[in-house]
Design an enzyme around this catalytic site. Structure first.
Site, PDB file in Angstrom:
ATOM      1  N   LYS A   1       0.939  -1.244  -0.063  1.00  0.00           N
ATOM      2  CA  LYS A   1      -0.144  -0.157   0.037  1.00  0.00           C
ATOM      3  C   LYS A   1       0.938   1.269   0.059  1.00  0.00           C
ATOM      4  CE  LYS A   1      -4.071   1.636   2.508  1.00  0.00           C
ATOM      5  NZ  LYS A   1      -4.807   1.695   3.670  1.00  0.00           N
TER       6      LYS A   1
ATOM      7  N   SER B   1      -9.765   1.446   2.602  1.00  0.00           N
ATOM      8  CA  SER B   1      -9.003   2.192   1.686  1.00  0.00           C
ATOM      9  C   SER B   1      -7.709   1.668   1.320  1.00  0.00           C
ATOM     10  CB  SER B   1      -8.374   3.367   2.521  1.00  0.00           C
ATOM     11  OG  SER B   1      -7.266   2.935   3.447  1.00  0.00           O
TER      12      SER B   1
ATOM     13  N   SER C   1      -9.896  -0.832   6.900  1.00  0.00           N
ATOM     14  CA  SER C   1      -9.482  -0.756   5.561  1.00  0.00           C
ATOM     15  C   SER C   1      -8.662  -1.956   5.033  1.00  0.00           C
ATOM     16  CB  SER C   1      -8.479   0.561   5.540  1.00  0.00           C
ATOM     17  OG  SER C   1      -9.179   1.720   5.259  1.00  0.00           O
TER      18      SER C   1
HETATM   19  N1  GLN Z   1     -13.378   3.590   6.115  1.00  0.00           N
HETATM   20  C1  GLN Z   1     -12.788   4.051   7.107  1.00  0.00           C
HETATM   21  C2  GLN Z   1     -12.481   5.516   7.285  1.00  0.00           C
HETATM   22  O1  GLN Z   1     -12.958   6.076   6.072  1.00  0.00           O
HETATM   23  C3  GLN Z   1     -11.547   3.264   7.590  1.00  0.00           C
HETATM   24  C4  GLN Z   1     -10.418   3.652   7.156  1.00  0.00           C
HETATM   25  C5  GLN Z   1      -9.017   3.050   7.196  1.00  0.00           C
HETATM   26  O2  GLN Z   1      -9.175   1.896   7.996  1.00  0.00           O
HETATM   27  N2  GLN Z   1      -8.014   3.557   6.911  1.00  0.00           N
HETATM   28  O3  GLN Z   1     -12.165   6.076   8.183  1.00  0.00           O
END
Ligand code: GLN
Length: 481
Positions: free
Chosen positions: A80, A155, A179
């Site tokens: 990532k 994400s 995420s």
């Molecule tokens: N979807 C969640 C957010 O928008 C989690 C994001 C993440 O785990 N980085 O914050």
């Protein structure tokens, strides 16, 4: 021999590499070829490192020839774009870091390099990991390889799409509120969010420092275990890093014996879950019961507050973590007559709309006059959520929840509705708020517009009890095979 990328796992590749059925170089070339063919459409990668990948593969072949192979030697991985590898761009899919070259290796990169892995490239993500669909990337969205009209989740959507699209054998993601687990669910993969502190955050571009963890996205539970084992460990450079512990020695709250009691916080499942996702969840529980697990209804009265608490604590931490991107120290710098204008212009042009929204929310909940009403209150409720887990784990070995309320949704469907997007996280943020480990394992399919889409089954265990997740996860895997 031709390598069938849709079939291999880390475990099977290890055997084939050690038996010299194919070389790391051949395996790497096969992945680079697949990326060349498919990634134009999917856009899992922001950058592919062809030359260094081949060189790393050759070095791995040498290690294998010398009998020095370790679990991940020669295994092609995707990383990532918020995880630092020295000399490489790590942009967190943001314009503000578009040309930022990492000046050091993250702890996980160091560990993986020592094993002789092959880094294929860096993967797309929601900017600074803010999102659930990978649509918030400054470099355009990633498509779900299982249905290209849909998002891969986020994400870590690029990492998930790379693995699901057979463009990497496994990948690393980061999980602040879901995420890793949610894109795993949407792409039919296994995703593990380790215990907070199990994997060093040194060299991970911070989102919410009390919530972030790096973890694996893989095709099988056993692959997740291998990758987790490779990246975990104590790091003096991360003050929240846990002392080394063995995840293979149980860690059951009950002391001895195999994990066999699974708790289901049923009252919490009333919250806007798709009917067929809930049915799939129940069917998985039934199969676990048939395999000898005890399924218990449990009461976790504070879980319904998780999402609200998360969307106060997370932006508070985001606003402070993103303060360092000021046009002076890192990345994009827009020239202007005064320092104030340099800050404003660099940040204004460098951050996308979701990052700006979270900076504003975070600054607001931390501002004097509001901090007591919002931030401090949220921290108090976070303690109640942690306490819900502690008391649950006195009665059960693991807690089960759906990973997310629905399957992969259409590209654009929630992009202009932040609240709808935030609701994706309802079942996943609890693990980050309480620091417990969580895994998503594929467990069934649901139908959308005539297409079958995967749905994940989520398990949460006590701190350091990843082994419980792997054990039950493998059972879920067996049941849905
Ligand atoms: N979807 C969640 C957010 O928008 C989690 C994001 C993440 O785990 N980085 O914050």
């Amino acid at each position: 021999m031709t390598i069938d990328l849709s079939k291999i796992t880390i475990a099977s590749a290890r055997k084939s590499l050690d038996a010299k059925e194919f070389t790391a170089r051949e395996l790497t070339d096969a992945y680079l070829e697949a990326i060349r063919k498919k990634d134009g459409e999917i856009h899992a990668y922001l950058e592919v490192w062809e030359n260094s990948a081949r060189a790393e593969a050759d070095a791995a072949d040498k290690m294998i020839a010398e009998g020095k192979a370790q679990a991940l030697t020669g295994i092609p991985l995707a990383i990532k774009d918020n995880i630092l590898i020295e000399g490489r761009i790590a942009s967190a899919a943001s314009k503000i870091l578009g040309n930022y070259h990492a000046s050091y290796d993250s702890f996980v990169a160091e560990k993986l390099k020592a094993q002789g892995v092959v880094f294929l490239g860096r993967t797309n993500m929601d900017e600074f990991a803010h999102g659930s669909s990978t649509e918030n990337s400054a470099y355009g969205p990633t498509k779900n390889p299982l249905d290209t009209t849909r998002v891969p989740g986020g994400s870590s959507g690029g990492s998930a799409a790379a693995v699901a699209g057979n463009m990497a054998l496994a990948a690393l993601g980061s999980d602040t509120g879901g995420s890793i687990r949610q894109p795993a669910s949407h792409c039919g993969l296994v995703g593990l969010k380790p215990t907070y502190g199990a994997v060093s955050r040194n060299g991970l571009i911070a989102m919410g420092s009390s919530l972030d963890q790096i973890g694996p996205l893989t095709k099988t539970v056993s692959d997740a275990k291998v990758l987790f084992e490779a990246i975990k460990g104590h790091d003096v450079k991360d003050s929240t890093s846990l002392p080394d512990y063995s995840s293979t020695k149980g860690g059951l709250s009950t002391g001895s014996g195999r994990a066999k009691r699974i708790g289901v916080p049923r009252a919490f499942l009333k919250e806007g879950v798709d009917k067929d996702v809930l049915e799939t969840f129940e069917a998985t529980l039934k199969k676990l019961a048939a395999a000898g697990y005890e399924i218990h209804d449990i009461d976790m009265p504070n879980l319904p507050y998780s999402l609200a608490v998360y969307y106060i604590i997370m932006p508070a931490e985001v606003s402070t973590n993103l303060a360092r991107f000021d046009g002076i120290r890192y990345g994009l710098s827009v020239e202007a007559p005064t320092i104030g204008e340099v800050y404003a212009k660099s940040r204004g042009q460098g951050f996308g709309p979701e990052a700006r929204r979270r900076i504003l929310m975070g600054t607001f909940v931390l501002s004097s006059g509001y901090a007591d009403a919002y931030y401090r209150k949220a921290r108090q409720v976070r303690e109640l959520i942690r306490a819900d887990f502690s008391s649950a784990f006195m009665r059960v070995d693991a807690v089960a929840l759906p990973t997310s309320p629905g399957p992969a949704f259409k590209i654009g469907e929630k992009a202009n509705d932040p609240m709808a997007m935030y609701l994706e996280d309802i079942f996943s943020v609890t693990a980050n708020l309480s620091g417990v480990p969580g895994i998503s394992v594929p467990a069934g399919m649901v139908d959308r517009e005539g297409k079958k889409l995967p749905v994940g089954f989520q398990l949460l265990a006590p701190h350091k009890a990843e082994e419980t997740l792997f054990a039950i996860g493998e059972q879920v895997e067996k049941n849905s095979a």
